[in-house]
Design an enzyme around this catalytic site. Structure first.
Site, PDB file in Angstrom:
ATOM      1  N   PHE A 190     -12.674  -6.320  12.561  1.00 26.34           N
ATOM      2  CA  PHE A 190     -11.454  -7.521  12.307  1.00 26.34           C
ATOM      3  C   PHE A 190     -11.256  -6.014  11.386  1.00 26.34           C
ATOM      4  CE2 PHE A 190      -9.608  -9.774   8.632  1.00 26.34           C
ATOM      5  CZ  PHE A 190      -8.359 -10.044   9.143  1.00 26.34           C
ATOM      6  N   GLN A 191      -9.758  -6.068  11.353  1.00 29.49           N
ATOM      7  CA  GLN A 191      -8.876  -4.838  10.135  1.00 29.49           C
ATOM      8  C   GLN A 191      -9.629  -3.675  10.608  1.00 29.49           C
ATOM      9  OE1 GLN A 191      -9.144  -6.615   6.144  1.00 29.49           O
ATOM     10  NE2 GLN A 191      -7.062  -7.438   6.817  1.00 29.49           N
TER      11      GLN A 191
ATOM     12  N   GLU B 197       0.928  -1.302   0.030  1.00 28.96           N
ATOM     13  CA  GLU B 197      -0.072   0.047  -0.047  1.00 28.96           C
ATOM     14  C   GLU B 197       0.492   1.012  -0.359  1.00 28.96           C
ATOM     15  OE1 GLU B 197      -2.242  -3.271   1.403  1.00 28.96           O
ATOM     16  OE2 GLU B 197      -0.223  -2.673   2.224  1.00 28.96           O
TER      17      GLU B 197
ATOM     18  N   MET C 185      24.068   8.462   3.343  1.00 28.78           N
ATOM     19  CA  MET C 185      24.307   9.202   4.393  1.00 28.78           C
ATOM     20  C   MET C 185      24.302   9.950   5.748  1.00 28.78           C
ATOM     21  SD  MET C 185      24.306  12.729   3.361  1.00 28.78           S
ATOM     22  CE  MET C 185      23.287  13.593   1.869  1.00 28.78           C
TER      23      MET C 185
ATOM     24  N   LYS D   2     -17.988  -0.259   4.830  1.00 28.20           N
ATOM     25  CA  LYS D   2     -18.224  -1.427   3.298  1.00 28.20           C
ATOM     26  C   LYS D   2     -19.949  -1.194   3.039  1.00 28.20           C
ATOM     27  CE  LYS D   2     -17.790  -6.177   2.744  1.00 28.20           C
ATOM     28  NZ  LYS D   2     -17.024  -7.472   3.010  1.00 28.20           N
TER      29      LYS D   2
END
Length: 611
Positions: free
Chosen positions: A118-119, A56, A486, A168
Site C-alpha cells: 500500500f502506497q 506535495e 500563451m 518506515k
C-alpha cells in the site's frame, strides 16, 4: 511527557537531529503513513519550523522559492507513493533551473519494498532523471551520513535537487549507543563526486585576449551568475570590458536594469536590442548560461559571426549546444574575477564606442511597449508595469508561466539578484503561489508579489489556505485574461485563430475575489484603468493576511517582441507583422568583422586558445 533516554536514538530522531545540525530552518511538507515516524520528533524540534502545505507539489515549489531567494538549500518532506510522486514536477523544475533542494520521502518498510505494498512507489527510480542524486535508506545508522551528503550534493558544484527516500522501519529502528553513536558532521563517502578546481589560467588569458580585441562583444549572462553570487564580479567585468550585457530569464537582476550597458532579456520574447546584439556580435562571453533554445532560436543561425567564450561550473554544458573557442570550467564568481584580473592588465583594448552607440540606437528605436486594448479590458502590460513602479525593486517578484511571465520579466525593473523567481527551463504552471510562499517564509517582513495567470493560479491556489493560516502576507496579482494566454497567442499566430480548448471562462467561474475570501484572504477586483494604482496601493497596506487582486485583462493582448519557435533570431518581430527595419549604417560591417576574426584566430594559436 517522559524524557527520552539519551543513550538511544531512533532513525527518525537521527533524521531530525541531522536536519537541525545541517542548519535547516524550515521544512515544507505533509505527513502520511510511511513518513509519520519522522513527524513525531519533528513535533519537539525548537529549531525547525514546519509549514503544512496543501499539496506535495506545493511543498516542492515552496522549497524552491526558499532556495532561489536565499541561496540556501530548501527542504520538503512528504510520504510514500502518491505523496512522493506528487513531488516529481517540482524536482524536475529544480533540476532544470539548478535549484538546491533536499526532498525527504517516506517509503514502505524494507521487507515490503517490491511487493506492491500500500502506497509503495519506486520514487528513487522515478526521480533519478530529475535529481542530481537519489538515495534509498533502509539502514537507520546511515541516515546522518546520507543527509550530510545530500546537502553537500545539493549545494555544491552545479546546484540541484537531491532525494532521500527512507523506509518506515529505518525511521522506527531504535539504535542503542553501543551500536550507534550520533556525530555531526559525519564523514562523507562520495568517491565519484568531483568539484572543478580553479579555472585554468591559460584559458583565462586566452579569453581576456579575445575580449580585449573584440570590437562588438556581448556578455551573455545566465542564471549561473546568480547561483554563484557573482553579481559584483559581473559589474566589474562590465566596467573593464565595456561590453553590453543581456540577462536571461533566470538571470534577471544579475546586473541592475538601470545599468547603462544592460540591454534586457534575450530570446524568444527578449528585447530587440538584446536579441540583435547577440546576432551581430563578434564575441559572446557566456557566463553561467546554457545556450537554451529559447535564447538561441534556430541554433545554426545564432550569432553566426561570433567567437564564443563559455564559463560554466558544469563541463557538460560547454560545447553541448554551441562550439566554443575558449572553455572556462569553474565557479562563475571565481572565473569572472580571474577574467577581470587578466583583463585589467591586458595591454590591448579595442574601441567599442561605435558598438555601444549602435546598440543604444537599437534600444531607443525599439523600446518595449504595448498596444491599447479594443475590448475595454485592461492592458496586462500596464498592470504589471505599474506593480513594479509602485512596489519598487526591493520587493520579491514571483511569476507563473506564460504571457504574464514574459511581461513580468519585461516590464518590471530588477535591480538586485534573487529578487525575481520564475520557472525557466521546465516552464511549470502552478509554480507561482507556492514558490512565492517559500520566498516569503525565507524573508519575514519582505514584500512578495506573486504575478500569476488565471490558468496557473487554478493549479496551486490551495496554498493560499497555508499562507492565511501561517500568517504569510503574499500579494497576488491574477492576470486574468480568461484563457490559457500563451497557447491562445500561438493559436492566433499559427493556427488561424482556431481557439481549441483555451478559453477558461475565468471571469465567470470561479470568482477569484470570493475564492480568496473563502481561503481567509482579502479578495479585490480591478476592471478599469483608473483603478489600477488604487488597488495596488490598497493591497500594499494590508500586511496581516494574503491579498488576491483579480485584474480583468484583455485576452487579445500578446507578448512582443517575438521569435517564433524554431525560427532564426534574425526573424524577430517587434510587433505583429512588423520586423525591425535596419538602416545600412546600423548593420555591423561584416567584412571588417571577418578580417578581425581571422587576425584573432591567428593570435589565439599563440595565446593558447582552443576550439
Amino acid at each position: 511527557m517522559s524524557t527520552p533516554n539519551p543513550h538511544i536514538m531512533t532513525g527518525a530522531q537521527a533524521l531530525i537531529r541531522s536536519l537541525e545540525d545541517a542548519g535547516v530552518e524550515v521544512i515544507f511538507g505533509i505527513p502520511g503513513g510511511a513518513i509519520l515516524p519522522a513527524y513525531d520528533p519533528l513535533f519537539d524540534s525548537r529549531k525547525i519550523r514546519h509549514i503544512l502545505v496543501r499539496h506535495e507539489q506545493g511543498a516542492g515549489h515552496a522549497a524552491q522559492g526558499y532556495a532561489t531567494s536565499t541561496g540556501k538549500v530548501g527542504v520538503c518532506m512528504v510520504t510514500s507513493g502518491p505523496g512522493a510522486t506528487n513531488l516529481v514536477t517540482a524536482l524536475g523544475d529544480a533540476m532544470m533551473d539548478s535549484v538546491p533542494i533536499v526532498a525527504i520521502t517516506g517509503q514502505v518498510s524494507s521487507v515490503a519494498i517490491g511487493t506492491d505494498a500500500f502506497q509503495e512507489a519506486d520514487i528513487r527510480g522515478i526521480s533519478m532523471p530529475v535529481t542530481k542524486h537519489s538515495y534509498l535508506v533502509t539502514d537507520a545508522t546511515q541516515i546522518p551520513r546520507v543527509i550530510a551528503e545530500a546537502f553537500h550534493l545539493a549545494a555544491t558544484g552545479r546546484p540541484g535537487p537531491v532525494l532521500v527516500d527512507i523506509s518506515k522501519d529505518a525511521l522506527q529502528t531504535v539504535m542503542a549507543s553501543g551500536h550507534f553513536t550520533y556525530q555531526w558532521p559525519p564523514a562523507l563517502d562520495l568517491p565519484g563526486y568531483r568539484l572543478p578546481g580553479p579555472v585554468e589560467q591559460s584559458q583565462v588569458q586566452a579569453a581576456a585576449a579575445l575580449i580585449a580585441r573584440s570590437r562588438c562583444p556581448v556578455l551573455y549572462v545566465g542564471g549561473g551568475v546568480i547561483k554563484a553570487d557573482a553579481s559584483l564580479a559581473l559589474a566589474r567585468l562590465v566596467e573593464l570590458s565595456q561590453a553590453p550585457v543581456v540577462t536571461t530569464l533566470t538571470a534577471r537582476g544579475a546586473l541592475p536594469d538601470s545599468h547603462p550597458h544592460h540591454l534586457g532579456m534575450p530570446g524568444m520574447h527578449g528585447t530587440v536590442a538584446a536579441v540583435t546584439a547577440l546576432q551581430k556580435a563578434d564575441l559572446l562571453v557566456a557566463l553561467g548560461a546554457r545556450f537554451d533554445d529559447r535564447v538561441t532560436g534556430k541554433l545554426a543561425s545564432f550569432a553566426p559571426q561570433a567567437k564564443v567564450i563559455h564559463l560554466d561550473i558544469d563541463p557538460a554544458e560547454i560545447g553541448k549546444n554551441r562550439a566554443v573557442d575558449v572553455a572556462l570550467v569553474g565557479d562563475c564568481r571565481q572565473g569572472i574575477e580571474a577574467l577581470c584580473e587578466a583583463l585589467d592588465t591586458h595591454p590591448e583594448r579595442a574601441d567599442v564606442t561605435g558598438w555601444l552607440a549602435q546598440v543604444q540606437r537599437w534600444r531607443e528605436r525599439y523600446p518595449l511597449g504595448w498596444e491599447q486594448t479594443s475590448d475595454g479590458l485592461l492592458a496586462p502590460q500596464q498592470v504589471i508595469q505599474r506593480i513594479g513602479q509602485l512596489v519598487g525593486p526591493e520587493a520579491f517578484y514571483v511569476s507563473g508561466v506564460g504571457q504574464h511571465q514574459m511581461w513580468a520579466a519585461q516590464f518590471i525593473g530588477y535591480e538586485h539578484p534573487r529578487h525575481w523567481l520564475s520557472s525557466g527551463g521546465a516552464g511549470t504552471m502552478g509554480y507561482c503561489i507556492p514558490a512565492a510562499m517559500g520566498a516569503a517564509v525565507a524573508h519575514p517582513g519582505a514584500v512578495v508579489w506573486a504575478i500569476d495567470g488565471d490558468g496557473c493560479f487554478q493549479m496551486t491556489n490551495q496554498e493560499l489556505a497555508t499562507c492565511a493560516l501561517e500568517g504569510i502576507p503574499l500579494k497576488v496579482a491574477v492576470i486574468n485574461n480568461s484563457s490559457l494566454g500563451m497557447v491562445r497567442q500561438w493559436q492566433t499566430l499559427f493556427y488561424d485563430g482556431r481557439y481549441s480548448h483555451t478559453d477558461l471562462h475565468s471571469r465567470r467561474i470561479p470568482d477569484f475575489a470570493l475564492l480568496a475570501q473563502a481561503y481567509g484572504c482579502v479578495g479585490l477586483r480591478c476592471e478599469s484603468e483608473d483603478q489600477i494604482d488604487a488597488v495596488i496601493q490598497q493591497a500594499m497596506q494590508i500586511n496581516d493576511r494574503p491579498v488576491v487582486i483579480d485584474f480583468c485583462v484583455s485576452a487579445d493582448a500578446m507578448v512582443w517582441p517575438m521569435v517564433a519557435a524554431g525560427a532564426s533570431n534574425d526573424d524577430i518581430k517587434y510587433a505583429r507583422d512588423l520586423a525591425p527595419d535596419w538602416e545600412q549604417d546600423e548593420v555591423v560591417d561584416s567584412a571588417q568583422m571577418e578580417e578581425d576574426m581571422m587576425a584573432a584566430s591567428a593570435a589565439d594559436v599563440s595565446a593558447g586558445g582552443s576550439r
